[in-house]
Write a protein that holds these residues in place. Structure first.
Motif, mmCIF file in Angstrom:
data_model
loop_
_atom_site.group_PDB
_atom_site.id
_atom_site.type_symbol
_atom_site.label_atom_id
_atom_site.label_comp_id
_atom_site.label_asym_id
_atom_site.label_seq_id
_atom_site.Cartn_x
_atom_site.Cartn_y
_atom_site.Cartn_z
ATOM 1 N N LEU A 89 5.804 17.706 51.985
ATOM 2 C CA LEU A 89 7.017 17.170 51.369
ATOM 3 C C LEU A 89 7.077 15.666 51.634
ATOM 4 C CD1 LEU A 89 9.499 18.120 49.828
ATOM 5 C CD2 LEU A 89 10.636 18.476 52.009
ATOM 6 N N ASP A 90 6.339 14.888 50.849
ATOM 7 C CA ASP A 90 6.223 13.445 51.038
ATOM 8 C C ASP A 90 6.671 12.744 49.763
ATOM 9 O OD1 ASP A 90 5.519 10.834 51.579
ATOM 10 O OD2 ASP A 90 3.547 11.335 52.384
ATOM 11 N N ARG A 91 7.985 12.592 49.598
ATOM 12 C CA ARG A 91 8.532 12.012 48.373
ATOM 13 C C ARG A 91 8.125 10.553 48.186
ATOM 14 N NH1 ARG A 91 13.906 14.164 50.062
ATOM 15 N NH2 ARG A 91 13.660 16.366 49.722
ATOM 16 N N THR A 92 8.061 9.801 49.270
ATOM 17 C CA THR A 92 7.708 8.384 49.160
ATOM 18 C C THR A 92 6.302 8.217 48.600
ATOM 19 O OG1 THR A 92 9.161 7.849 51.008
ATOM 20 C CG2 THR A 92 7.483 6.222 50.421
ATOM 21 N N ARG A 93 5.358 8.963 49.120
ATOM 22 C CA ARG A 93 3.981 8.883 48.623
ATOM 23 C C ARG A 93 3.911 9.331 47.167
ATOM 24 N NH1 ARG A 93 -1.436 11.776 50.319
ATOM 25 N NH2 ARG A 93 -2.838 10.182 49.550
ATOM 26 N N LEU A 94 4.634 10.389 46.831
ATOM 27 C CA LEU A 94 4.672 10.872 45.462
ATOM 28 C C LEU A 94 5.217 9.797 44.538
ATOM 29 C CD1 LEU A 94 4.340 13.200 43.459
ATOM 30 C CD2 LEU A 94 6.661 13.912 44.064
#
Length: 103
Positions: A89-94
């Protein structure tokens, strides 16, 4: 749509799409049924009007093999255009990959 591989295409309705920024990317979400992190990513994509394919690894053997080849450790795993991988769950990387951070 549901086909023999239990692949589901999620996305907003056509009317809703016209109101949102369209992203022309092939996004695949590998997740588990009932997994909170997989559900969070589904909600994230849905809330932004992003089309994606959900591959459920606990009911689809082909999806599980693909997931194992990509990582096989965590869910969700997201692939973008088959070249970028986001594990967990890595929204920033996404958002970096889809161009919503630092624009």
């Amino acid at each position: 749509r549901i086909d023999r591989h239990i692949e589901i295409l999620y996305g907003p309705s056509r009317r809703h799409r016209a109101e949102r920024r369209l992203i022309d990317m092939d996004i695949v979400l590998y997740g588990r049924v009932g997994d909170p992190d997989s559900e969070t990513m589904r909600d994230y994509f849905d809330s932004r009007g992003i089309d994606y394919r959900m591959r459920t690894i606990d009911v689809d053997r082909d999806a599980r093999r693909e997931w194992e080849d990509l990582d096989g450790q965590v869910t969700p795993v997201i692939t973008i255009d088959r070249t970028q991988i986001v594990r967990g769950l890595d929204r920033t990387r996404l958002e970096n990959f889809i161009g919503w951070v630092g624009c």
